[in-house]
Design a protein around this motif. Structure first.
Motif, PDB file in Angstrom:
ATOM      1  N   LEU A  25     119.001  65.140  50.782  1.00  0.00           N
ATOM      2  CA  LEU A  25     120.364  65.562  50.418  1.00  0.00           C
ATOM      3  C   LEU A  25     120.383  67.010  49.939  1.00  0.00           C
ATOM      4  N   ARG A  29     122.437  69.856  51.923  1.00  0.00           N
ATOM      5  CA  ARG A  29     123.557  70.473  51.199  1.00  0.00           C
ATOM      6  C   ARG A  29     123.657  71.970  51.510  1.00  0.00           C
ATOM      7  N   THR A  36     127.098  65.170  54.897  1.00  0.00           N
ATOM      8  CA  THR A  36     126.296  64.010  54.517  1.00  0.00           C
ATOM      9  C   THR A  36     127.159  62.904  53.930  1.00  0.00           C
ATOM     10  N   LEU A  38     126.503  59.291  51.894  1.00  0.00           N
ATOM     11  CA  LEU A  38     125.457  58.626  51.114  1.00  0.00           C
ATOM     12  C   LEU A  38     125.785  57.172  50.823  1.00  0.00           C
ATOM     13  N   ALA A  63     125.959  64.651  47.996  1.00  0.00           N
ATOM     14  CA  ALA A  63     126.493  64.294  49.316  1.00  0.00           C
ATOM     15  C   ALA A  63     127.951  64.709  49.427  1.00  0.00           C
ATOM     16  N   SER A  66     130.319  59.544  49.390  1.00  0.00           N
ATOM     17  CA  SER A  66     129.473  58.469  48.913  1.00  0.00           C
ATOM     18  C   SER A  66     130.269  57.167  48.969  1.00  0.00           C
TER      19      SER A  66
END
Length: 190
Positions: A25, A29, A36, A38, A63, A66
């Motif tokens: 991650l 980033r 991303t 998560l 992330a 999420s």
């Protein structure tokens, strides 16, 4: 959200080695072209507390998005470029190998395989017994990549942090995302 070329799902299970998922991650980033998503298991949240100085909330902030582990409706046919589970517990490996989608992590892995997208499982256990090896074979046969976090030593890492970063970058590249500053094997120095 970033206007991205790549969407990658990162799953973190409760196996030892949560730093691999965290490092993935952190690396992603800083890559503008990657978004991303998560998924943390409940066991991962416990392991994060035992193995690192991070909180689960801090990991979630790394992330772009999420998702709660119980929200199996979030998987669907979400348009993404692949998934990395880092680390991948034997329980998660078993669920993926047997198409047992009991939570969002295993459901998303199943959908990733069904949609013929890269699924990279950083299986974290040692030693492996025959049952573990058979599960890994099953996943490989249905299209997954078994990627235990085994370090390479050809680039003479100075510390554990470099070992973790290099292994994480290699896993990311398995998902089809090029890492520009990757320290690659170029052959023996003469």
């Amino acid at each position: 959200m970033k206007d991205s070329l790549h969407r990658l799902v990162v799953g973190i299970s409760g196996a030892s080695g949560v730093i691999y998922g965290i490092r993935i991650l952190e690396i992603l980033r800083d890559i503008e072209e990657v978004e991303t998503h998560l998924i943390l298991t409940n066991a991962a949240k416990q392991t994060i507390g035992m193995e690192t100085d991070f909180s689960s909330g801090e990991i979630e902030k790394l992330a772009d998005c999420s998702y709660p582990i119980k929200d199996i409706s979030a998987s669907g046919t979400f348009p993404c470029d692949g998934m990395i589970v880092a680390p991948c517990s034997i329980r998660t490996l078993s669920a993926v190998a047997n198409s047992h989608s009991s939570d969002l992590l295993t459901r998303t892995a199943d959908v990733t395989l069904k949609e013929k997208r890269p699924l990279i499982l950083m299986v974290r256990e040692t030693p492996f017994h025959l049952g573990h090896l058979r599960l890994m074979q099953q996943v490989a046969e249905i299209g997954g990549v078994i990627f235990p976090p085994v370090p390479a030593f050809y680039n003479k890492h100075r510390d554990l942090d470099e070992v973790i970063s290099h292994t994480a970058k290699r896993a990311i590249e398995q998902a089809g995302i090029e890492i520009k500053d990757m320290d690659r094997w170029t052959g023996p120095l003469d």
